[in-house]
Enzyme design. Sequence first.
Site, PDB file in Angstrom:
ATOM      1  N   HIS A  94       0.834  -1.210   0.000  1.00 40.06           N
ATOM      2  CA  HIS A  94       0.000   0.000   0.000  1.00 40.06           C
ATOM      3  C   HIS A  94       0.875   1.269   0.000  1.00 40.06           C
ATOM      4  O   HIS A  94       0.678   2.168  -0.824  1.00 40.06           O
ATOM      5  CB  HIS A  94      -0.907  -0.019   1.240  1.00 40.06           C
ATOM      6  CG  HIS A  94      -1.791   1.183   1.389  1.00 40.06           C
ATOM      7  ND1 HIS A  94      -3.110   1.183   0.986  1.00 40.06           N
ATOM      8  CD2 HIS A  94      -1.551   2.424   1.889  1.00 40.06           C
ATOM      9  CE1 HIS A  94      -3.635   2.380   1.238  1.00 40.06           C
ATOM     10  NE2 HIS A  94      -2.712   3.150   1.782  1.00 40.06           N
ATOM     11  N   GLU A  95       1.831   1.318   0.913  1.00 40.24           N
ATOM     12  CA  GLU A  95       2.651   2.532   1.018  1.00 40.24           C
ATOM     13  C   GLU A  95       3.576   2.682  -0.194  1.00 40.24           C
ATOM     14  O   GLU A  95       3.814   3.804  -0.654  1.00 40.24           O
ATOM     15  CB  GLU A  95       3.457   2.539   2.325  1.00 40.24           C
ATOM     16  CG  GLU A  95       2.608   2.507   3.600  1.00 40.24           C
ATOM     17  CD  GLU A  95       1.565   3.624   3.692  1.00 40.24           C
ATOM     18  OE1 GLU A  95       1.710   4.662   3.023  1.00 40.24           O
ATOM     19  OE2 GLU A  95       0.591   3.435   4.446  1.00 40.24           O
ATOM     20  N   HIS A  98       1.684   4.275  -2.869  1.00 38.38           N
ATOM     21  CA  HIS A  98       1.631   5.739  -2.740  1.00 38.38           C
ATOM     22  C   HIS A  98       2.879   6.382  -3.347  1.00 38.38           C
ATOM     23  O   HIS A  98       2.787   7.423  -3.990  1.00 38.38           O
ATOM     24  CB  HIS A  98       1.530   6.147  -1.268  1.00 38.38           C
ATOM     25  CG  HIS A  98       0.134   6.064  -0.703  1.00 38.38           C
ATOM     26  ND1 HIS A  98      -0.985   6.471  -1.388  1.00 38.38           N
ATOM     27  CD2 HIS A  98      -0.309   5.622   0.508  1.00 38.38           C
ATOM     28  CE1 HIS A  98      -2.061   6.300  -0.628  1.00 38.38           C
ATOM     29  NE2 HIS A  98      -1.681   5.763   0.523  1.00 38.38           N
ATOM     30  N   HIS A 104      -5.733   6.756  -2.710  1.00 36.93           N
ATOM     31  CA  HIS A 104      -6.587   5.715  -2.143  1.00 36.93           C
ATOM     32  C   HIS A 104      -7.654   5.284  -3.140  1.00 36.93           C
ATOM     33  O   HIS A 104      -8.160   6.089  -3.919  1.00 36.93           O
ATOM     34  CB  HIS A 104      -7.226   6.188  -0.840  1.00 36.93           C
ATOM     35  CG  HIS A 104      -6.241   6.211   0.284  1.00 36.93           C
ATOM     36  ND1 HIS A 104      -6.251   7.138   1.289  1.00 36.93           N
ATOM     37  CD2 HIS A 104      -5.190   5.382   0.543  1.00 36.93           C
ATOM     38  CE1 HIS A 104      -5.250   6.890   2.121  1.00 36.93           C
ATOM     39  NE2 HIS A 104      -4.586   5.845   1.684  1.00 36.93           N
ATOM     40  N   CYS A 105      -7.978   4.005  -3.093  1.00 33.93           N
ATOM     41  CA  CYS A 105      -8.910   3.397  -4.050  1.00 33.93           C
ATOM     42  C   CYS A 105     -10.212   3.073  -3.320  1.00 33.93           C
ATOM     43  O   CYS A 105     -10.191   2.643  -2.155  1.00 33.93           O
ATOM     44  CB  CYS A 105      -8.272   2.126  -4.615  1.00 33.93           C
ATOM     45  SG  CYS A 105      -9.310   1.261  -5.791  1.00 33.93           S
ATOM     46  N   CYS A 110      -9.039  -3.773  -2.874  1.00 29.71           N
ATOM     47  CA  CYS A 110      -7.782  -3.324  -3.488  1.00 29.71           C
ATOM     48  C   CYS A 110      -6.781  -2.953  -2.388  1.00 29.71           C
ATOM     49  O   CYS A 110      -7.148  -2.375  -1.362  1.00 29.71           O
ATOM     50  CB  CYS A 110      -8.044  -2.119  -4.384  1.00 29.71           C
ATOM     51  SG  CYS A 110      -6.548  -1.365  -5.055  1.00 29.71           S
ATOM     52  N   CYS A 132      -6.084   0.310 -10.508  1.00 31.45           N
ATOM     53  CA  CYS A 132      -4.801   0.779  -9.953  1.00 31.45           C
ATOM     54  C   CYS A 132      -3.626   0.180 -10.731  1.00 31.45           C
ATOM     55  O   CYS A 132      -2.617   0.848 -10.958  1.00 31.45           O
ATOM     56  CB  CYS A 132      -4.702   0.427  -8.471  1.00 31.45           C
ATOM     57  SG  CYS A 132      -5.822   1.397  -7.435  1.00 31.45           S
TER      58      CYS A 132
HETATM   59 ZN   LIG Z   1      -2.806   5.156   2.164  1.00 29.44          ZN
HETATM   60 ZN   LIG Z   2      -7.519   0.005  -6.632  1.00 27.45          ZN
END
Ligand SMILES: [Zn+2]
Ligand SMILES: [Zn+2]
Length: 142
Positions: A94-95, A98, A104-105, A110, A132
């Site tokens: 996740h990070e 970024h 954010h999704c 996701c 994404c």
């Molecule tokens: Zn985040």
């Molecule tokens: Zn996504």
Amino acid sequence: MIPEGALDEARAQYRSDVILGSVEEQVSRQTELERILGVVDVDIFVPPLSFVFGEARCPGSAALISLFRLRPEFYRQRPDVEVFLERAEKEAVHEIGHTLGLKHCSNPFCVMHFSNSIFDTDRKQSLFCSRCQRKIESLGAP
Ligand SMILES: [Zn+2]
Ligand SMILES: [Zn+2]
């Protein structure tokens, strides 16, 4: 890794933005690094949030996750290394997402979905949704 000044004594928590700043300094010192993921095992937060699982530059070269709230024991559950590692993988991906510029999704499955609690982390997968994924490919990132 954890710089002086990151500790908020009154809250007994560490500022994720301060730690992320020092992680970012390391990547700027080591030119062979393209991006860096800092991993800490203390409770982190950034106002106005009461805690965060991680923080990252978006886009940028530095990301940070905390393992502190990823262990089942934190939630008074039985220790489970597999669950713990799965959560750590999701938060790390996740990070890193970024740092690639992904926001954010809205898809709760996701990996880029925002984790407000550990339930969100457990629900999502460690994979990017197709939308994404396409964004990453259009950025030309690996
Ligand atoms: Zn985040
Ligand atoms: Zn996504």
